[in-house]
Design a protein around this motif. Structure first.
Motif, PDB file in Angstrom:
ATOM      1  N   ILE A  75       3.423  10.734  -7.028  1.00  0.00           N
ATOM      2  CA  ILE A  75       4.260  11.329  -8.085  1.00  0.00           C
ATOM      3  C   ILE A  75       3.606  11.174  -9.463  1.00  0.00           C
ATOM      4  CG2 ILE A  75       6.428  11.152  -6.807  1.00  0.00           C
ATOM      5  CD1 ILE A  75       7.162   8.720  -8.513  1.00  0.00           C
ATOM      6  N   GLY A  76       2.326  10.778  -9.457  1.00  0.00           N
ATOM      7  CA  GLY A  76       1.552  10.755 -10.693  1.00  0.00           C
ATOM      8  C   GLY A  76       1.534   9.432 -11.447  1.00  0.00           C
ATOM      9  N   LEU A  77       1.954   8.355 -10.796  1.00  0.00           N
ATOM     10  CA  LEU A  77       1.965   7.048 -11.453  1.00  0.00           C
ATOM     11  C   LEU A  77       1.053   6.089 -10.689  1.00  0.00           C
ATOM     12  CD1 LEU A  77       5.817   6.757 -12.050  1.00  0.00           C
ATOM     13  CD2 LEU A  77       4.086   7.551 -13.671  1.00  0.00           C
ATOM     14  N   ASP A  78       0.131   5.472 -11.416  1.00  0.00           N
ATOM     15  CA  ASP A  78      -0.821   4.542 -10.822  1.00  0.00           C
ATOM     16  C   ASP A  78      -0.813   3.229 -11.583  1.00  0.00           C
ATOM     17  OD1 ASP A  78      -2.192   6.087  -8.678  1.00  0.00           O
ATOM     18  OD2 ASP A  78      -2.600   7.456 -10.346  1.00  0.00           O
ATOM     19  N   PRO A  79      -1.325   2.156 -10.964  1.00  0.00           N
ATOM     20  CA  PRO A  79      -1.357   0.871 -11.669  1.00  0.00           C
ATOM     21  C   PRO A  79      -2.194   0.952 -12.946  1.00  0.00           C
ATOM     22  CG  PRO A  79      -1.843   0.572  -9.337  1.00  0.00           C
ATOM     23  CD  PRO A  79      -1.833   2.047  -9.606  1.00  0.00           C
ATOM     24  N   ILE A  80      -1.621   0.489 -14.042  1.00  0.00           N
ATOM     25  CA  ILE A  80      -2.365   0.419 -15.303  1.00  0.00           C
ATOM     26  C   ILE A  80      -2.605  -1.030 -15.707  1.00  0.00           C
ATOM     27  CG2 ILE A  80      -1.568   2.665 -16.135  1.00  0.00           C
ATOM     28  CD1 ILE A  80       0.318   1.015 -18.064  1.00  0.00           C
ATOM     29  N   SER A  81      -1.849  -1.960 -15.091  1.00  0.00           N
ATOM     30  CA  SER A  81      -2.076  -3.377 -15.358  1.00  0.00           C
ATOM     31  C   SER A  81      -1.772  -4.187 -14.107  1.00  0.00           C
ATOM     32  CB  SER A  81      -1.212  -3.861 -16.531  1.00  0.00           C
ATOM     33  OG  SER A  81       0.154  -3.873 -16.191  1.00  0.00           O
ATOM     34  N   LYS A  82      -2.402  -5.356 -14.057  1.00  0.00           N
ATOM     35  CA  LYS A  82      -2.197  -6.275 -12.939  1.00  0.00           C
ATOM     36  C   LYS A  82      -2.389  -7.691 -13.471  1.00  0.00           C
ATOM     37  CE  LYS A  82      -4.195  -7.755  -8.534  1.00  0.00           C
ATOM     38  NZ  LYS A  82      -5.323  -7.560  -7.600  1.00  0.00           N
ATOM     39  N   VAL A  83      -1.459  -8.567 -13.110  1.00  0.00           N
ATOM     40  CA  VAL A  83      -1.573  -9.960 -13.524  1.00  0.00           C
ATOM     41  C   VAL A  83      -1.004 -10.850 -12.432  1.00  0.00           C
ATOM     42  CG1 VAL A  83       0.612  -9.900 -14.817  1.00  0.00           C
ATOM     43  CG2 VAL A  83      -1.096 -11.628 -15.383  1.00  0.00           C
ATOM     44  N   LYS A 126       0.828  -1.208   0.000  1.00  0.00           N
ATOM     45  CA  LYS A 126       0.000   0.000   0.000  1.00  0.00           C
ATOM     46  C   LYS A 126       0.864   1.262   0.000  1.00  0.00           C
ATOM     47  CE  LYS A 126      -3.620   2.528   2.475  1.00  0.00           C
ATOM     48  NZ  LYS A 126      -3.136   3.781   1.942  1.00  0.00           N
ATOM     49  N   GLU A 127       1.872   1.311   0.859  1.00  0.00           N
ATOM     50  CA  GLU A 127       2.726   2.486   0.916  1.00  0.00           C
ATOM     51  C   GLU A 127       3.521   2.658  -0.383  1.00  0.00           C
ATOM     52  OE1 GLU A 127       2.179   0.424   3.360  1.00  0.00           O
ATOM     53  OE2 GLU A 127       1.879   1.546   5.213  1.00  0.00           O
ATOM     54  N   THR A 128       3.918   1.569  -0.979  1.00  0.00           N
ATOM     55  CA  THR A 128       4.638   1.642  -2.257  1.00  0.00           C
ATOM     56  C   THR A 128       3.731   2.225  -3.334  1.00  0.00           C
ATOM     57  OG1 THR A 128       5.979  -0.265  -1.612  1.00  0.00           O
ATOM     58  CG2 THR A 128       5.945   0.314  -3.954  1.00  0.00           C
ATOM     59  N   MET A 129       2.499   1.740  -3.394  1.00  0.00           N
ATOM     60  CA  MET A 129       1.538   2.258  -4.381  1.00  0.00           C
ATOM     61  C   MET A 129       1.216   3.723  -4.094  1.00  0.00           C
ATOM     62  SD  MET A 129       0.940   0.034  -6.622  1.00  0.00           S
ATOM     63  CE  MET A 129       0.546  -1.641  -7.050  1.00  0.00           C
ATOM     64  N   ASP A 130       1.062   4.077  -2.814  1.00  0.00           N
ATOM     65  CA  ASP A 130       0.795   5.472  -2.455  1.00  0.00           C
ATOM     66  C   ASP A 130       1.943   6.380  -2.892  1.00  0.00           C
ATOM     67  OD1 ASP A 130      -1.629   4.788  -1.329  1.00  0.00           O
ATOM     68  OD2 ASP A 130      -0.913   4.893   0.753  1.00  0.00           O
ATOM     69  N   PHE A 131       3.174   5.924  -2.715  1.00  0.00           N
ATOM     70  CA  PHE A 131       4.345   6.690  -3.134  1.00  0.00           C
ATOM     71  C   PHE A 131       4.253   7.018  -4.624  1.00  0.00           C
ATOM     72  CE2 PHE A 131       8.501   6.732  -5.167  1.00  0.00           C
ATOM     73  CZ  PHE A 131       9.163   7.706  -4.459  1.00  0.00           C
ATOM     74  N   PHE A 132       4.020   5.996  -5.440  1.00  0.00           N
ATOM     75  CA  PHE A 132       3.950   6.229  -6.881  1.00  0.00           C
ATOM     76  C   PHE A 132       2.742   7.085  -7.256  1.00  0.00           C
ATOM     77  CE2 PHE A 132       6.959   2.684  -6.940  1.00  0.00           C
ATOM     78  CZ  PHE A 132       7.926   3.248  -7.752  1.00  0.00           C
ATOM     79  N   HIS A 133       1.621   6.885  -6.571  1.00  0.00           N
ATOM     80  CA  HIS A 133       0.428   7.692  -6.833  1.00  0.00           C
ATOM     81  C   HIS A 133       0.729   9.182  -6.626  1.00  0.00           C
ATOM     82  CE1 HIS A 133      -3.703   9.062  -6.903  1.00  0.00           C
ATOM     83  NE2 HIS A 133      -3.494   9.646  -5.722  1.00  0.00           N
TER      84      HIS A 133
END
Length: 182
Positions: A98-106, A89-96
């Protein structure tokens, strides 16, 4: 950046059970057998990848591994930098932020082996046939050439490529980002 040069080959269309059996008979040790969740983060219009030629992958496999592929579209210049974090969660929040969000998941089943300093990863993406990834950085140190190793694994007649997962999907006519789009 040369220290971050990726040195992997991928052998396509493998029979997983046969490769596992062969690796075990060669004395390789199984070091991972599980499902990895792989996210790619980018802007919604994918401009980080298309304009900066960088791809960021976040992989959850017990720990969280963040990989940035620099010069993603050029095999001769492509390099990767990896680091581990402990919280998704914190890793995803960090990228969010700076303007980067998940675009794919597998979710990808993977079986990993080590034979001396050689690493072998069998990946089973849901939309393409399984492939074997071999880190060849120490291949000569371990007394092999690529040809000899493939022969010992009984894979010498399989197609071998030096490309990323996204490009392997293209070989099968599949757009990785559309296929696994969130």
């Amino acid at each position: 950046m040369n220290e971050y040069k990726e040195q992997e080959i991928k052998v396509l269309d493998i029979d997983v059970a046969s490769v596992v059996k062969k690796l075990e008979s060669m004395g390789a040790k199984k070091v991972y057998d599980g499902v990895r969740t792989i996210f790619v983060v980018d802007t919604l219009d994918r401009s980080f990848l298309t304009q900066q030629d960088k791809l960021i992958r976040i992989t959850e496999e017990g720990s969280i591994k963040v990989t940035i592929h620099v010069n993603q579209s050029n095999l001769n210049l492509k390099e990767e930098i990896k680091f581990k974090t402990s919280r998704l969660k914190e890793t995803m929040d960090f990228f969010h932020h700076i303007g980067l969000d998940p675009i794919s998941k597998v979710e990808v089943p993977r079986i990993s082996f080590e034979l001396g300093k050689l690493d072998f990863d069998i990946d089973c993406f849901p939309s393409i046939p399984p492939f074997l990834e071999i880190d060849v950085k120490h291949i000569q140190e371990e007394g092999y050439t690529v040809e000899l190793l493939l022969k010992d694994l009984e894979l010498e007649n399989h197609k071998m490529v030096v490309m990323g997962t996204e490009d392997i999907h293209k070989l099968y006519g599949i757009d990785y980002f559309d296929c696994y789009k969130i």
